[in-house]
Design an enzyme around this catalytic site. Structure first.
Site, PDB file in Angstrom:
ATOM      1  N   LYS A  13     -22.957  48.812  19.776  1.00  0.00           N
ATOM      2  CA  LYS A  13     -22.288  50.041  20.241  1.00  0.00           C
ATOM      3  C   LYS A  13     -22.414  50.205  21.748  1.00  0.00           C
ATOM      4  O   LYS A  13     -21.441  50.500  22.437  1.00  0.00           O
ATOM      5  CB  LYS A  13     -22.922  51.293  19.581  1.00  0.00           C
ATOM      6  CG  LYS A  13     -23.017  51.238  18.071  1.00  0.00           C
ATOM      7  CD  LYS A  13     -23.625  52.521  17.498  1.00  0.00           C
ATOM      8  CE  LYS A  13     -25.062  52.807  17.891  1.00  0.00           C
ATOM      9  NZ  LYS A  13     -26.051  51.872  17.315  1.00  0.00           N
ATOM     10  N   ARG A  88     -26.264  61.241  14.698  1.00  0.00           N
ATOM     11  CA  ARG A  88     -27.038  60.365  13.819  1.00  0.00           C
ATOM     12  C   ARG A  88     -27.458  61.084  12.548  1.00  0.00           C
ATOM     13  O   ARG A  88     -28.113  60.466  11.691  1.00  0.00           O
ATOM     14  CB  ARG A  88     -28.297  59.903  14.547  1.00  0.00           C
ATOM     15  CG  ARG A  88     -28.217  58.487  15.132  1.00  0.00           C
ATOM     16  CD  ARG A  88     -29.487  58.268  15.905  1.00  0.00           C
ATOM     17  NE  ARG A  88     -29.926  56.932  16.073  1.00  0.00           N
ATOM     18  CZ  ARG A  88     -29.800  56.245  17.223  1.00  0.00           C
ATOM     19  NH1 ARG A  88     -29.151  56.757  18.235  1.00  0.00           N
ATOM     20  NH2 ARG A  88     -30.307  55.045  17.323  1.00  0.00           N
ATOM     21  N   ARG A 127     -33.371  41.045  22.061  1.00  0.00           N
ATOM     22  CA  ARG A 127     -32.681  41.844  23.089  1.00  0.00           C
ATOM     23  C   ARG A 127     -33.568  42.111  24.302  1.00  0.00           C
ATOM     24  O   ARG A 127     -34.756  42.400  24.167  1.00  0.00           O
ATOM     25  CB  ARG A 127     -32.245  43.178  22.471  1.00  0.00           C
ATOM     26  CG  ARG A 127     -31.625  44.136  23.478  1.00  0.00           C
ATOM     27  CD  ARG A 127     -30.777  45.180  22.819  1.00  0.00           C
ATOM     28  NE  ARG A 127     -31.562  46.207  22.135  1.00  0.00           N
ATOM     29  CZ  ARG A 127     -31.009  47.264  21.534  1.00  0.00           C
ATOM     30  NH1 ARG A 127     -29.701  47.414  21.506  1.00  0.00           N
ATOM     31  NH2 ARG A 127     -31.783  48.147  20.927  1.00  0.00           N
ATOM     32  N   ARG A 160     -37.393  46.652  25.023  1.00  0.00           N
ATOM     33  CA  ARG A 160     -37.662  48.036  24.615  1.00  0.00           C
ATOM     34  C   ARG A 160     -38.832  48.055  23.642  1.00  0.00           C
ATOM     35  O   ARG A 160     -38.917  47.219  22.754  1.00  0.00           O
ATOM     36  CB  ARG A 160     -36.416  48.630  23.950  1.00  0.00           C
ATOM     37  CG  ARG A 160     -35.375  49.077  24.937  1.00  0.00           C
ATOM     38  CD  ARG A 160     -34.063  49.460  24.271  1.00  0.00           C
ATOM     39  NE  ARG A 160     -34.221  50.289  23.080  1.00  0.00           N
ATOM     40  CZ  ARG A 160     -33.210  50.849  22.427  1.00  0.00           C
ATOM     41  NH1 ARG A 160     -31.971  50.681  22.851  1.00  0.00           N
ATOM     42  NH2 ARG A 160     -33.423  51.570  21.353  1.00  0.00           N
ATOM     43  N   ARG A 171     -36.485  51.483  12.063  1.00  0.00           N
ATOM     44  CA  ARG A 171     -35.229  52.048  12.571  1.00  0.00           C
ATOM     45  C   ARG A 171     -34.074  51.745  11.621  1.00  0.00           C
ATOM     46  O   ARG A 171     -33.182  52.571  11.448  1.00  0.00           O
ATOM     47  CB  ARG A 171     -34.940  51.499  13.975  1.00  0.00           C
ATOM     48  CG  ARG A 171     -35.890  52.070  15.018  1.00  0.00           C
ATOM     49  CD  ARG A 171     -35.870  51.295  16.312  1.00  0.00           C
ATOM     50  NE  ARG A 171     -34.609  51.355  17.004  1.00  0.00           N
ATOM     51  CZ  ARG A 171     -34.141  50.393  17.809  1.00  0.00           C
ATOM     52  NH1 ARG A 171     -34.839  49.290  17.996  1.00  0.00           N
ATOM     53  NH2 ARG A 171     -32.996  50.550  18.414  1.00  0.00           N
TER      54      ARG A 171
HETATM   55  P1  AMP Z   1     -30.803  54.035  20.698  1.00  0.00           P
HETATM   56  O1  AMP Z   1     -30.900  53.610  22.102  1.00  0.00           O
HETATM   57  O2  AMP Z   1     -29.492  54.690  20.377  1.00  0.00           O
HETATM   58  O3  AMP Z   1     -31.161  52.942  19.713  1.00  0.00           O
HETATM   59  O4  AMP Z   1     -31.917  55.179  20.496  1.00  0.00           O
HETATM   60  C1  AMP Z   1     -33.285  54.907  20.671  1.00  0.00           C
HETATM   61  C2  AMP Z   1     -34.115  55.994  20.013  1.00  0.00           C
HETATM   62  O5  AMP Z   1     -33.823  57.255  20.630  1.00  0.00           O
HETATM   63  C3  AMP Z   1     -33.848  56.210  18.538  1.00  0.00           C
HETATM   64  O6  AMP Z   1     -34.573  55.311  17.720  1.00  0.00           O
HETATM   65  C4  AMP Z   1     -34.321  57.655  18.373  1.00  0.00           C
HETATM   66  O7  AMP Z   1     -35.728  57.735  18.372  1.00  0.00           O
HETATM   67  C5  AMP Z   1     -33.833  58.289  19.654  1.00  0.00           C
HETATM   68  N1  AMP Z   1     -32.434  58.805  19.514  1.00  0.00           N
HETATM   69  C6  AMP Z   1     -31.334  58.379  20.191  1.00  0.00           C
HETATM   70  N2  AMP Z   1     -30.242  59.067  19.811  1.00  0.00           N
HETATM   71  C7  AMP Z   1     -30.659  59.939  18.872  1.00  0.00           C
HETATM   72  C8  AMP Z   1     -29.998  60.912  18.069  1.00  0.00           C
HETATM   73  N3  AMP Z   1     -28.678  61.130  18.160  1.00  0.00           N
HETATM   74  N4  AMP Z   1     -30.760  61.632  17.220  1.00  0.00           N
HETATM   75  C9  AMP Z   1     -32.092  61.450  17.113  1.00  0.00           C
HETATM   76  N5  AMP Z   1     -32.767  60.537  17.813  1.00  0.00           N
HETATM   77  C10 AMP Z   1     -32.062  59.782  18.697  1.00  0.00           C
END
Ligand code: AMP
Length: 216
Positions: A13, A88, A127, A160, A171
């Site tokens: 994404k 989410r 990654r 990360r 996750r």
């Molecule tokens: P991402 O970079 O989108 O994989 O997000 C990394 C982490 O940020 C996720 O595993 C969550 O802990 C938090 N996070 C990001 N977006 C959201 C969301 N919309 N709702 C809740 N937690 C989020």
């Protein structure tokens, strides 16, 4: 153009949203990037979010919805956007619909990135991300020209915290339990389009353009 990119972690994404937002001239609104920036700046919000992120859990809805409310109110989001990693949960989807409705807007489409679990695990554990511009690389399939250095901006590449194998599993479970119900939610509202998220990045990008109605 108001689009949401939906899919499990590692589905691509962010990569596609970054490129297409440049192409379309709309902002790329990624809640994960916003949280990581808040953490790098050591704000109270960033430090609070870290506890959840490190465990692979979702940050509470109120926090995320507040963050998005502020971001969507900025002038550059008025002409359109790509939201990535948001919503989410069903509560976030409902909040987004309300926020947009209050501004006389609505989502045009939700693009679901379909990727097998095996491929997600491969992508996430290999990654590496640029600390400065967030461009992503893969140690094996998309390495930078110089190890550890971003091709685009020269920034430092890092893994990360939540891309380590144990957290990745968690996750993926969180996605299945809390985010996958959004597929039905958006299908029922006739907004969902599924794109096969495996294969060359360019072909996936073209499939997204088609789904968004901008393919030339
Ligand atoms: P991402 O970079 O989108 O994989 O997000 C990394 C982490 O940020 C996720 O595993 C969550 O802990 C938090 N996070 C990001 N977006 C959201 C969301 N919309 N709702 C809740 N937690 C989020």
């Amino acid at each position: 153009m108001r689009l949401a990119f939906l899919g499990p972690p590692g589905a691509g994404k962010g990569t596609q949203a970054r490129d297409l937002s440049r192409e379309w001239g709309v902002p790329h609104l990624a809640t994960g990037d916003m949280l990581r920036e808040a953490l790098a700046a050591r704000t109270a919000l960033g430090l609070e979010a870290k506890r959840f992120m490190d465990q692979g859990a979702l940050v509470p809805d109120e926090v995320i919805i507040g963050l998005m409310r502020e971001r969507l109110a900025k002038p550059d989001a008025a002409k359109g956007f790509i939201v990535d990693g948001f919503p989410r949960t069903i509560a976030q989807a409902e909040a987004l619909a309300r926020l947009l409705k209050d501004a006389g807007q609505a989502l045009d489409a939700v693009i679901f990135f379909d990727v097998s679990e095996e491929e997600l695990l491969r992508r996430l554990t290999g990654r590496r991300v640029c600390r400065q511009c967030q461009t992503t690389y893969h140690l094996v399939s998309a390495p930078p020209q110089k190890p550890g250095v971003c091709d685009r901006c020269g920034g430092e590449l890092y893994q990360r915290e939540d891309d380590r194998a144990e957290t990745v599993r968690r996750r993926l479970e969180v996605f299945a339990r809390q985010t996958a119900p959004l597929l039905d939610y958006y299908r029922q509202r006739n907004l969902l389009t599924t794109v096969a998220g495996e294969g060359p990045i360019d072909s996936i990008r073209q499939a997204i353009r088609r789904a968004a109605g901008t393919a030339r």
